[in-house]
Design an enzyme around this catalytic site. Structure first.
Site: not given
Ligand code: VG1
Ligand code: CO
Length: 542
Positions: A20, A111-112, A276, A278, A280-281, A343, A363, A375, A495
């Site tokens: 990313r 993603s988000h 979100d 993409d 998956d959330r 994670t 979480e 997910k 975090r």
């Molecule tokens: C975050 C979340 C993690 C999740 C990841 C991808 O990662 O904490 O639980 O699997 O995003 O989700 P990080 O390393 O930023 O804490 V998604 O929906 O961004 O594919």
């Molecule tokens: Co996502």
């Protein structure tokens, strides 16, 4: 076919979920091409292989897809299944890989994270089981990207991504597939659609699904409104936009504000959900009632037998380490296994493939099962709808009953975003050095009984991973976890996760921030968060 000379970029190491970066980084000459060629080199030989390709529709999605198609052709990929208009949600990619026996897939998404010319883009490779590439594979891609000298690209015009159909391009069959149909068919096979349809009949059950201008719009309209008969307008913000309407497509109480407002107490709404960028959330809500993702996972586990896909029962479940232990309590009661993984969804893949678990979650608003290897936001929403249809209770009633039975795990995550990377690293190296001495010390009246940096050995293939987050455990069972995000694109994101358990029936209705207050103060005392980062408070609390 052209062979283009290139030079490596030093920063193409995928994080928690793919590579990313800011769009501007991806737009540099050869940047995307280098990474895509590194994927092809890693999975080579490409001849005869089938790949799925699609993304969440964010800015640069279409351009990137055209480049990847041309590179796939030049590299001799046998067949490409491309989502119509370049659109595929992350769980839909996983579904297509599995259904059509593809050798893998490329997902374009951050993603988000927000989208737009000055925001984020991302690319992720999924393996033939439909799961995010495991660490060994992402590491091989990263190593390849540091040694790359050339990439291959076909000299051809753009492909029409909007027209369904199959056309040969060189030795590659490029097939533009419906983005929704296969996924919708899979969902219909997992849940009691009749029961959900009955729930939607009449006017008493009112639902709102916020697609947040992101990829799930088309999926949610088809499944919720067309197939299940929810009122037209149930899905809001349902047209994917390259900049997600200027917002963060992140389904939490802060960013899914429109949904939260519609779901307020007195609104008469029965159930609300958001997904979100993409898809998956998921976040799920009752009327004026927030359901923490850790609790959502535990409730789904406790009620899984009501869902046709799990009719024969669960044999195991899993959660990521920072996720609260609400799931563990259900697993104990059911007499099934519960695994604790680092994670990131990639760590669930082996457990699902091996049949050790059927349900898992994080979480961070991630819930999923063995139907795909990602997910799956809409899946979680349908799972809740199925449970609501059978139980004929409100989400709040279900949660309260669950807490009465299992006790409540108060949980919260505090994020400090865009922290100076050096300062964040310094904070962590200091904390890690302190860990052994912390055991036995007390903070805010709580004594530390264990403190370590989480490591994990996969029970299926024995692969080992370390440095997955600092865990601090207290004598009352409470816990603080701290780690640095692996998905951010600016500085470091710290975090901090808090959870504590309460089984006094009179104390199940506290505000989580209050229930966790002592832990929150202790975290700052232990790690010096304010001192190192210069921040007085977190940017986002979930
Ligand atoms: C975050 C979340 C993690 C999740 C990841 C991808 O990662 O904490 O639980 O699997 O995003 O989700 P990080 O390393 O930023 O804490 V998604 O929906 O961004 O594919
Ligand atoms: Co996502």
């Amino acid at each position: 076919m052209k062979i283009v000379a290139t030079q490596p970029f030093g920063d193409q190491k995928p994080g928690t979920s793919g590579l990313r970066k800011k769009v501007k980084v991806f737009q540099q000459p050869n940047y995307l091409e280098n990474f895509v060629q590194s994927i092809f080199n890693t999975i080579s030989p490409c001849e005869g292989k089938t790949l799925v390709l699609g993304g969440d529709g964010r800015f640069y999605n279409r351009e990137a897809i055209q480049v990847i198609i041309k590179m796939a052709v030049a590299n001799g990929i046998g067949k490409l299944l491309v989502g119509q208009s370049g659109i595929l949600s992350t769980p839909a990619v996983s579904c297509l890989i599995r259904k059509y026996g593809a050798d893998g897939g490329i997902v374009l998404s951050a993603s988000h994270n927000p989208g737009g010319p000055d925001e984020d883009f991302g690319i992720k490779f999924n393996a033939s089981n439909g799961a995010p590439a495991p660490e060994g594979l992402t590491e091989a891609i990263a190593v390849g990207s540091r040694e790359i000298t050339t990439y291959k690209i076909a000299d051809l015009g753009d492909i029409d991504l909007d027209q369904l159909g199959s056309l040969p391009v060189g030795d590659t069959q490029v097939e533009i597939v419906d983005s929704v149909a296969d996924y919708a068919e899979l969902m219909a096979s997992l849940f009691d659609f009749e029961a959900i349809r009955a729930l939607f009949k009449g006017d008493s059950f009112k639902v709102c699904f916020d697609a947040m201008h992101a990829v799930t719009g088309g999926y949610a309209v088809e499944i919720l409104e067309r197939q299940l008969g929810a009122n037209v307008g149930t899905v809001i913000n349902g047209v994917p936009q390259p900049d997600f309407g200027g917002g963060h497509p992140d389904p939490n109480l802060i960013h899914a504000r429109e949904l939260v407002e519609r779901m307020q107490k007195g609104s008469g709404m029965s159930f609300g959900a958001a997904s979100d960028g993409d898809g998956d959330r998921n976040m799920v809500l009752g009327e004026g009632f927030y359901i923490n993702p850790c609790d959502s996972l535990a409730v789904i586990a406790a009620n899984a037998h009501l869902v046709p896909a799990f009719a024969t029962g669960l044999t195991g479940v899993a959660r990521s380490m920072p996720t609260s232990r609400a799931l563990d309590r259900v697993a104990t009661a059911l007499g099934i296994d519960c695994y604790e993984t680092p994670t990131g969804w990639k760590y669930f893949g082996n457990l699902l493939d091996d049949g050790r678990i059927q349900l898992c979650g994080e979480e961070s608003f991630g819930t999923g099962a063995n139907h795909v290897r990602e997910k799956d936001g809409l899946w979680a929403v349908l799972c809740w709808l199925n449970i609501l249809a059978v139980k004929q209770m409100t989400p709040e009633q279900i949660l309260r009953q669950h807490w009465q039975k299992f006790g409540r795990d108060y949980f919260s995550r505090h994020d400090y975003e865009a922290v100076d990377t050096e300062l964040a690293n310094k904070m962590f190296s200091t904390l890690k050095l302190d860990l052994p001495q912390l055991i036995g010390c007390s903070f805010q009246g709580l004594q530390i009984t264990a403190a370590d940096d989480f490591s994990y050995t996969d029970p299926v293939d024995n692969s080992h991973t370390e440095k997955q987050g600092v865990r601090i455990l207290f004598d009352n069972g409470a816990r603080i976890v701290m780690r640095l995000s692996g998905t951010g694109t600016q500085g470091a994101t710290l975090r901090v996760y808090f959870d504590c358990y309460e089984d006094d029936p009179e104390r199940l209705d506290q505000n989580p921030q209050e229930a966790l207050h002592a832990l929150i103060l202790a975290a700052d005392e232990i790690a010096g968060i304010g001192k190192f980062t210069g921040r007085a408070a977190p940017d986002v609390i979930t």
